[in-house]
Design a protein around this motif. Sequence first.
Motif, mmCIF file in Angstrom:
data_model
loop_
_atom_site.group_PDB
_atom_site.id
_atom_site.type_symbol
_atom_site.label_atom_id
_atom_site.label_comp_id
_atom_site.label_asym_id
_atom_site.label_seq_id
_atom_site.Cartn_x
_atom_site.Cartn_y
_atom_site.Cartn_z
ATOM 1 N N ILE A 97 -53.307 -34.534 8.343
ATOM 2 C CA ILE A 97 -53.553 -33.272 7.637
ATOM 3 C C ILE A 97 -52.297 -32.403 7.638
ATOM 4 C CG2 ILE A 97 -54.900 -31.127 7.696
ATOM 5 C CD1 ILE A 97 -56.355 -33.625 6.625
ATOM 6 N N ARG A 98 -51.548 -32.369 8.748
ATOM 7 C CA ARG A 98 -50.294 -31.605 8.772
ATOM 8 C C ARG A 98 -49.296 -32.166 7.768
ATOM 9 N NH1 ARG A 98 -51.899 -30.769 14.034
ATOM 10 N NH2 ARG A 98 -51.099 -32.710 14.901
ATOM 11 N N THR A 99 -49.249 -33.481 7.647
ATOM 12 C CA THR A 99 -48.353 -34.095 6.665
ATOM 13 C C THR A 99 -48.804 -33.766 5.243
ATOM 14 O OG1 THR A 99 -47.906 -35.890 8.214
ATOM 15 C CG2 THR A 99 -47.313 -36.266 5.918
ATOM 16 N N MET A 100 -50.119 -33.799 5.006
ATOM 17 C CA MET A 100 -50.632 -33.414 3.681
ATOM 18 C C MET A 100 -50.298 -31.955 3.380
ATOM 19 S SD MET A 100 -54.318 -35.311 3.458
ATOM 20 C CE MET A 100 -54.605 -34.936 1.754
ATOM 21 N N ALA A 101 -50.372 -31.087 4.390
ATOM 22 C CA ALA A 101 -50.025 -29.675 4.191
ATOM 23 C C ALA A 101 -48.545 -29.527 3.846
ATOM 24 C CB ALA A 101 -50.373 -28.879 5.444
ATOM 25 N N ALA A 102 -47.695 -30.330 4.475
ATOM 26 C CA ALA A 102 -46.261 -30.283 4.156
ATOM 27 C C ALA A 102 -46.007 -30.722 2.722
ATOM 28 C CB ALA A 102 -45.478 -31.164 5.131
ATOM 29 N N ILE A 103 -46.772 -31.709 2.257
ATOM 30 C CA ILE A 103 -46.633 -32.177 0.878
ATOM 31 C C ILE A 103 -47.116 -31.095 -0.084
ATOM 32 C CG2 ILE A 103 -47.468 -33.874 -0.800
ATOM 33 C CD1 ILE A 103 -47.572 -35.884 1.565
ATOM 34 N N LYS A 104 -48.253 -30.478 0.224
ATOM 35 C CA LYS A 104 -48.786 -29.400 -0.622
ATOM 36 C C LYS A 104 -47.843 -28.193 -0.625
ATOM 37 C CE LYS A 104 -52.881 -31.048 -1.817
ATOM 38 N NZ LYS A 104 -53.449 -31.061 -3.131
ATOM 39 N N ALA A 105 -47.202 -27.903 0.518
ATOM 40 C CA ALA A 105 -46.253 -26.790 0.590
ATOM 41 C C ALA A 105 -45.050 -27.016 -0.314
ATOM 42 C CB ALA A 105 -45.803 -26.583 2.035
ATOM 43 N N ALA A 106 -44.758 -28.268 -0.596
ATOM 44 C CA ALA A 106 -43.646 -28.596 -1.489
ATOM 45 C C ALA A 106 -44.016 -28.391 -2.950
ATOM 46 C CB ALA A 106 -43.201 -30.033 -1.264
#
Length: 144
Positions: free
Chosen positions: A113-122
């Motif tokens: 989920i943290r990795t998905m959040a980093a992708i969404k933040a991009a």
Amino acid sequence: MAFDSGQRGQMVSQINVTPLVDVMLVLLVIFMVTAPIIQQGVEVTLPSVKAEALPGKEAQFVVSITRDSQIYLNDAKLSADELTGKLKAIANERPDRQVFIRADDRVPYGEVIRTMAAIKAAGIENVGMVTEMPAANGTDAGAK
């Protein structure tokens, strides 16, 4: 030796393509054998689910999360902040770009989920998950 009249002394200018065809067939066999062996460079154990494969249109960006929570974009090892920076540059170029996540099945849910959040933040909204098909006998290949 029989010669047609008028053929004496003339050079025959035809290309012999047999060696070329032989080399091309050998290369074809080599590529057919080695193509299935070539994979993504990051080793992860994918979870097994029953789902249809999505059609691929162009070169894909794959974020891999290894068992020890290392993050890779295709084959490049990155931190979560570096991942966001790289994907921001990609999203600025093509905002409709899709990114796939390949996470080892033993990676904690929070890490994914943290990795998905980093992708969404991009700024990338299209995020897909990569899984494996279960074994043919209907049991989960990784089940214990």
